[in-house]
Motif scaffolding. Sequence first.
Motif, PDB file in Angstrom:
ATOM      1  N   LEU A 268       0.830  -1.210   0.000  1.00 25.58           N
ATOM      2  CA  LEU A 268       0.000   0.000   0.000  1.00 25.58           C
ATOM      3  C   LEU A 268       0.865   1.261   0.000  1.00 25.58           C
ATOM      4  O   LEU A 268       0.530   2.253  -0.652  1.00 25.58           O
ATOM      5  CB  LEU A 268      -0.928   0.001   1.227  1.00 25.58           C
ATOM      6  N   LEU A 269       1.961   1.223   0.733  1.00 25.08           N
ATOM      7  CA  LEU A 269       2.793   2.425   0.851  1.00 25.08           C
ATOM      8  C   LEU A 269       3.845   2.542  -0.256  1.00 25.08           C
ATOM      9  O   LEU A 269       4.573   3.528  -0.317  1.00 25.08           O
ATOM     10  CB  LEU A 269       3.444   2.474   2.237  1.00 25.08           C
ATOM     11  N   SER A 270       3.886   1.542  -1.140  1.00 25.34           N
ATOM     12  CA  SER A 270       4.829   1.638  -2.271  1.00 25.34           C
ATOM     13  C   SER A 270       4.096   2.302  -3.449  1.00 25.34           C
ATOM     14  O   SER A 270       2.867   2.382  -3.458  1.00 25.34           O
ATOM     15  CB  SER A 270       5.341   0.245  -2.641  1.00 25.34           C
ATOM     16  N   PRO A 271       4.831   2.790  -4.464  1.00 25.04           N
ATOM     17  CA  PRO A 271       4.173   3.474  -5.587  1.00 25.04           C
ATOM     18  C   PRO A 271       3.137   2.570  -6.268  1.00 25.04           C
ATOM     19  O   PRO A 271       3.293   1.348  -6.288  1.00 25.04           O
ATOM     20  CB  PRO A 271       5.333   3.783  -6.537  1.00 25.04           C
ATOM     21  N   SER A 272       2.095   3.193  -6.815  1.00 28.46           N
ATOM     22  CA  SER A 272       1.017   2.412  -7.445  1.00 28.46           C
ATOM     23  C   SER A 272       1.022   2.627  -8.953  1.00 28.46           C
ATOM     24  O   SER A 272       1.649   3.560  -9.449  1.00 28.46           O
ATOM     25  CB  SER A 272      -0.326   2.867  -6.878  1.00 28.46           C
ATOM     26  N   VAL A 273       0.295   1.735  -9.656  1.00 17.70           N
ATOM     27  CA  VAL A 273       0.075   1.951 -11.095  1.00 17.70           C
ATOM     28  C   VAL A 273      -1.435   2.001 -11.332  1.00 17.70           C
ATOM     29  O   VAL A 273      -2.214   1.515 -10.509  1.00 17.70           O
ATOM     30  CB  VAL A 273       0.664   0.801 -11.959  1.00 17.70           C
ATOM     31  N   ARG A 274      -1.834   2.585 -12.433  1.00 22.03           N
ATOM     32  CA  ARG A 274      -3.259   2.644 -12.772  1.00 22.03           C
ATOM     33  C   ARG A 274      -3.505   2.057 -14.148  1.00 22.03           C
ATOM     34  O   ARG A 274      -2.694   2.258 -15.063  1.00 22.03           O
ATOM     35  CB  ARG A 274      -3.760   4.089 -12.750  1.00 22.03           C
ATOM     36  N   SER A 275      -4.605   1.312 -14.261  1.00 19.60           N
ATOM     37  CA  SER A 275      -5.022   0.788 -15.563  1.00 19.60           C
ATOM     38  C   SER A 275      -6.423   1.304 -15.818  1.00 19.60           C
ATOM     39  O   SER A 275      -7.241   1.365 -14.883  1.00 19.60           O
ATOM     40  CB  SER A 275      -5.091  -0.734 -15.539  1.00 19.60           C
ATOM     41  N   TRP A 276      -6.696   1.652 -17.070  1.00 23.27           N
ATOM     42  CA  TRP A 276      -8.006   2.232 -17.396  1.00 23.27           C
ATOM     43  C   TRP A 276      -8.754   1.336 -18.364  1.00 23.27           C
ATOM     44  O   TRP A 276      -8.146   0.667 -19.190  1.00 23.27           O
ATOM     45  CB  TRP A 276      -7.835   3.656 -17.938  1.00 23.27           C
ATOM     46  N   SER A 277     -10.093   1.330 -18.211  1.00 18.92           N
ATOM     47  CA  SER A 277     -10.894   0.328 -18.920  1.00 18.92           C
ATOM     48  C   SER A 277     -11.525   0.842 -20.205  1.00 18.92           C
ATOM     49  O   SER A 277     -11.980   0.044 -21.030  1.00 18.92           O
ATOM     50  CB  SER A 277     -12.012  -0.158 -17.998  1.00 18.92           C
ATOM     51  N   GLY A 278     -11.660   2.174 -20.329  1.00 15.83           N
ATOM     52  CA  GLY A 278     -12.433   2.703 -21.460  1.00 15.83           C
ATOM     53  C   GLY A 278     -13.935   2.626 -21.190  1.00 15.83           C
ATOM     54  O   GLY A 278     -14.738   3.114 -21.977  1.00 15.83           O
ATOM     55  N   VAL A 279     -14.335   2.039 -20.068  1.00 10.05           N
ATOM     56  CA  VAL A 279     -15.762   1.911 -19.723  1.00 10.05           C
ATOM     57  C   VAL A 279     -16.132   3.111 -18.850  1.00 10.05           C
ATOM     58  O   VAL A 279     -15.418   3.427 -17.891  1.00 10.05           O
ATOM     59  CB  VAL A 279     -16.015   0.605 -18.934  1.00 10.05           C
ATOM     60  N   THR A 280     -17.228   3.784 -19.199  1.00  8.20           N
ATOM     61  CA  THR A 280     -17.602   4.956 -18.409  1.00  8.20           C
ATOM     62  C   THR A 280     -18.941   4.753 -17.705  1.00  8.20           C
ATOM     63  O   THR A 280     -19.775   3.951 -18.120  1.00  8.20           O
ATOM     64  CB  THR A 280     -17.673   6.231 -19.286  1.00  8.20           C
ATOM     65  N   LEU A 281     -19.076   5.513 -16.617  1.00  9.97           N
ATOM     66  CA  LEU A 281     -20.318   5.532 -15.829  1.00  9.97           C
ATOM     67  C   LEU A 281     -20.827   6.959 -15.813  1.00  9.97           C
ATOM     68  O   LEU A 281     -20.012   7.892 -15.738  1.00  9.97           O
ATOM     69  CB  LEU A 281     -20.028   5.179 -14.373  1.00  9.97           C
ATOM     70  N   ALA A 282     -22.147   7.126 -15.813  1.00 13.43           N
ATOM     71  CA  ALA A 282     -22.703   8.468 -15.633  1.00 13.43           C
ATOM     72  C   ALA A 282     -22.463   8.889 -14.183  1.00 13.43           C
ATOM     73  O   ALA A 282     -22.350   8.043 -13.289  1.00 13.43           O
ATOM     74  CB  ALA A 282     -24.194   8.440 -15.944  1.00 13.43           C
ATOM     75  N   ALA A 283     -22.387  10.204 -13.965  1.00 12.85           N
ATOM     76  CA  ALA A 283     -22.062  10.717 -12.633  1.00 12.85           C
ATOM     77  C   ALA A 283     -23.042  10.196 -11.579  1.00 12.85           C
ATOM     78  O   ALA A 283     -22.660   9.967 -10.430  1.00 12.85           O
ATOM     79  CB  ALA A 283     -22.056  12.234 -12.653  1.00 12.85           C
TER      80      ALA A 283
END
Length: 413
Positions: A268-283
């Motif tokens: 948790l305290l080490s650097p993170s990475v992010r992956s994105w899905s292209g899937v969106t949700l309305a607010a």
Amino acid sequence: MDNVPAMQTDDNTQRTDQQLRDDMVQQLIELGALRSSHVVAAFRKVPRHLATPDEDVATTYDVERALITKTDAEGIQISSVSAPRIQAMQIEQAELGPGMRVLEIGSGGVNAAYLAEIVGRDGMVVTVDIDPDVTERAAAFLPKAGYDSVQVVTTDGENGVPEHAPYDRVIVTVQAADIPPAWREQLKDGGRLVVPLRMRGMTRTVAFVRDGDRLVSDGFELCGFVPMQGVGENRVRLALLHEAEGEEVGLRLDGHPEPDTDVLRAALLSPSVRSWSGVTLAANESNEHLDLWLTTALDNLPLLTAQPGARERGIVASVSPHGIPALVEAGSFAYRTVRPTWDPDRFELGAVGHGPRDREVAERLVEEIRTWDREHRSHRAFIEVFPAGTPDDRLPAGRVIDRRHTRVTITWP
Ligand SMILES: C[S@@+](CC[C@H](N)C(=O)[O-])C[C@H]1O[C@@H](n2cnc3c(N)ncnc32)[C@H](O)[C@@H]1O
């Protein structure tokens, strides 16, 4: 019924309790929580403020406000008068009608008064609570509000109330991890059981219809309830990953494998990475169906919980009172998150990964977000409850959750 004087509100106008009820009903209709005319009429009539005389009257008519009446030694809330929106939602799920016999597990008086108003003099309402302080309060409120025929019983609701069975409806107003046999057996075949059922950490109030020894879902809603006490007590366990005051982060375990917390703390305290899905949700679109898909598809998916301070300090990217699904694999984990898009009304779903296999685990979560979007987004999960001991080959294909009394299945069309 007590005669209540007009009340002073912030904007200095005088509002009677009837006006507060009318406003509450209007908001509940706009939210879609109240739909049926007989339920609307009950919410317009019951003077719920009489159940909590020490509270500010306007607060008792706040549609989203649960009034906490008891907290245990560990600071966990164990009794409340549920928020009007949650009560309305469950009562609509129950599809009540005049003349019905109803059992309510988890009392307080207000909900029982709504039930009594709807079933009328030809029906019957039995309300039970394990806590004598609660039943004492309910027994004092109900006659004051005009519902002296409600039977108030102090007992562990695990066993139902066989003396008055069978019931047309059983409504449970406490979070249950299992469905004890009495709730099904005391319900008429074809009758409805409405219960906030916790499935792998995720609670939904599910409307079940009894079909012999099986319960079959007919819709469910996202909710939060205090946990069950007594024989059926089965609480989630928090595995803490970060302990600083106001910044706690943990994993809520509900039958999940015990994580190696030392390793995950470091992750948790080490650097993170992010992956994105292209899937969106309305607010204004909820994650509730996506999350049920994720827990159906992925084996080790506890919920990440974090105090707001953890987000403010950048330790986690997202917080939610319901918890956020986190996929744990060996010494790594990834949890669901969102980012803004060019459209201010839509957010893109993705995953934040931590640990030596951060990207791989984040990608795995994102893959299931895409599967949900492609194959399940326009469907709803189907939940069934079978008695414990039902052989695997009699269960539908999907996620099976084994509890002491039951085997709960989540399947998707
Ligand atoms: C959310 S409160 C009920 C709210 C209530 N129905 C109302 O009118 O708003 C949940 C209640 O369930 C009760 N409870 C917890 N475990 C129970 C059990 N095993 N049997 C009966 N009542 C239980 C708690 O004491 C608590 O008062």
